[in-house]
Design an enzyme around this catalytic site. Structure first.
Site, short mmCIF file in Angstrom:
data_model
loop_
_atom_site.label_atom_id
_atom_site.label_comp_id
_atom_site.label_asym_id
_atom_site.label_seq_id
_atom_site.Cartn_x
_atom_site.Cartn_y
_atom_site.Cartn_z
N ASP A 61 0.89 -1.14 -0.14
CA ASP A 61 -0.01 -0.03 -0.05
C ASP A 61 0.95 1.31 0.03
O ASP A 61 0.94 2.17 -0.94
CB ASP A 61 -0.84 -0.08 1.59
CG ASP A 61 -2.12 0.98 1.19
OD1 ASP A 61 -2.31 1.45 0.00
OD2 ASP A 61 -2.73 1.01 2.32
N TYR A 74 -0.92 -8.27 7.61
CA TYR A 74 -2.13 -8.88 8.19
C TYR A 74 -1.89 -10.34 8.36
O TYR A 74 -3.01 -11.04 9.04
CB TYR A 74 -3.19 -8.91 7.12
CG TYR A 74 -3.79 -7.25 7.16
CD1 TYR A 74 -3.51 -6.46 8.06
CD2 TYR A 74 -5.07 -7.06 6.28
CE1 TYR A 74 -4.23 -5.13 8.26
CE2 TYR A 74 -5.57 -5.77 6.27
CZ TYR A 74 -5.11 -4.80 7.41
OH TYR A 74 -5.74 -3.67 7.17
#
Ligand code: AR6
Length: 190
Positions: A53, A144
């Site tokens: 990201d 994550y």
């Protein structure tokens, strides 16, 4: 089993085999890939972050965040398993599809289904925007914490199943940043 069911099952199996030829697994940095759409492993705020990201927003410049802000103003972010699309700023791709993977062991929802949904929703959005080529990072396998081997099976199965039904997408590229994801996805692609 009826003859017509056997033929239909054979056709499905053949379509899955054909779909394998539209899948490529490479090692590299997704920000440098010239495809119609690259996929970002974002978070639900759509306001950027670390990992892939951060790399996409850094390389693409502020235009991507501006588009994300417009989406947030309209719909208030992006749910886990869903996807949204923006321009790609200075990147060689035409679009960035931002999807939000599940946090492994978050206890929220069924992580495998949510991860599969990221791939499905991104592919649907690509088709809706007339994209022929799309590149994915290994969603959820970094910050994550999704176990890479399990994530590779889900990613590959979901993409193969989608391609077997869809004939608009010509190529799906898995862009792996590390050797482990590369080896796992390469194995699953065969
Ligand atoms: N090109 C391709 N893959 C990459 C790149 C790159 N330039 N950089 C990292 N990867 P992660 P997540 C791989 O952590 O687990 C962000 O802060 C990386 O090796 O980027 O879904 C978001 O804002 C890993 O295999 O995404 C969220 O808060 C994969 O990309 C959170 O991280 C995904 O790792 C999302 O976590």
């Amino acid at each position: 089993m009826r003859k017509i069911d056997i033929i239909s099952n054979q056709k499905k199996a053949w379509n899955v085999i054909l779909s394998m030829h539209r899948i490529k697994v490479i090692k590299g940095d997704i920000t440098s890939i010239a495809v119609d759409a690259i996929v970002n492993a974002a978070n639900s705020s759509l306001m950027g972050g670390g990992g892939v990201d951060g790399a996409i927003h850094r390389a693409g410049g502020p235009a991507i965040l501006e588009d994300c802000r417009k989406i947030v103003a309209k719909q208030g972010g992006c749910k886990t398993g869903a996807a949204v699309i923006t321009g790609a700023g200075r990147l060689p791709a035409k679009y960035v599809i931002h999807t939000v993977g599940p946090v492994y062991n978050s206890g929220k929802g069924k992580v495998a289904e949510l991860l599969a949904s990221c791939y499905q929703e991104s592919l649907k959005l690509a088709v809706a925007n007339h994209c022929k080529t799309i590149a994915f990072p290994s969603i959820s396998t970094g910050i994550y914490g999704y176990p890479k081997a399990q994530a590779a099976v889900i990613a590959m199965d979901t993409v193969k199943t989608f391609l077997a039904e869809d004939h608009e997408i010509e190529e799906v590229v898995f862009v792996c940043f590390d050797d482990e994801n590369y080896d796992l996805l390469k194995k699953e692609s065969g």
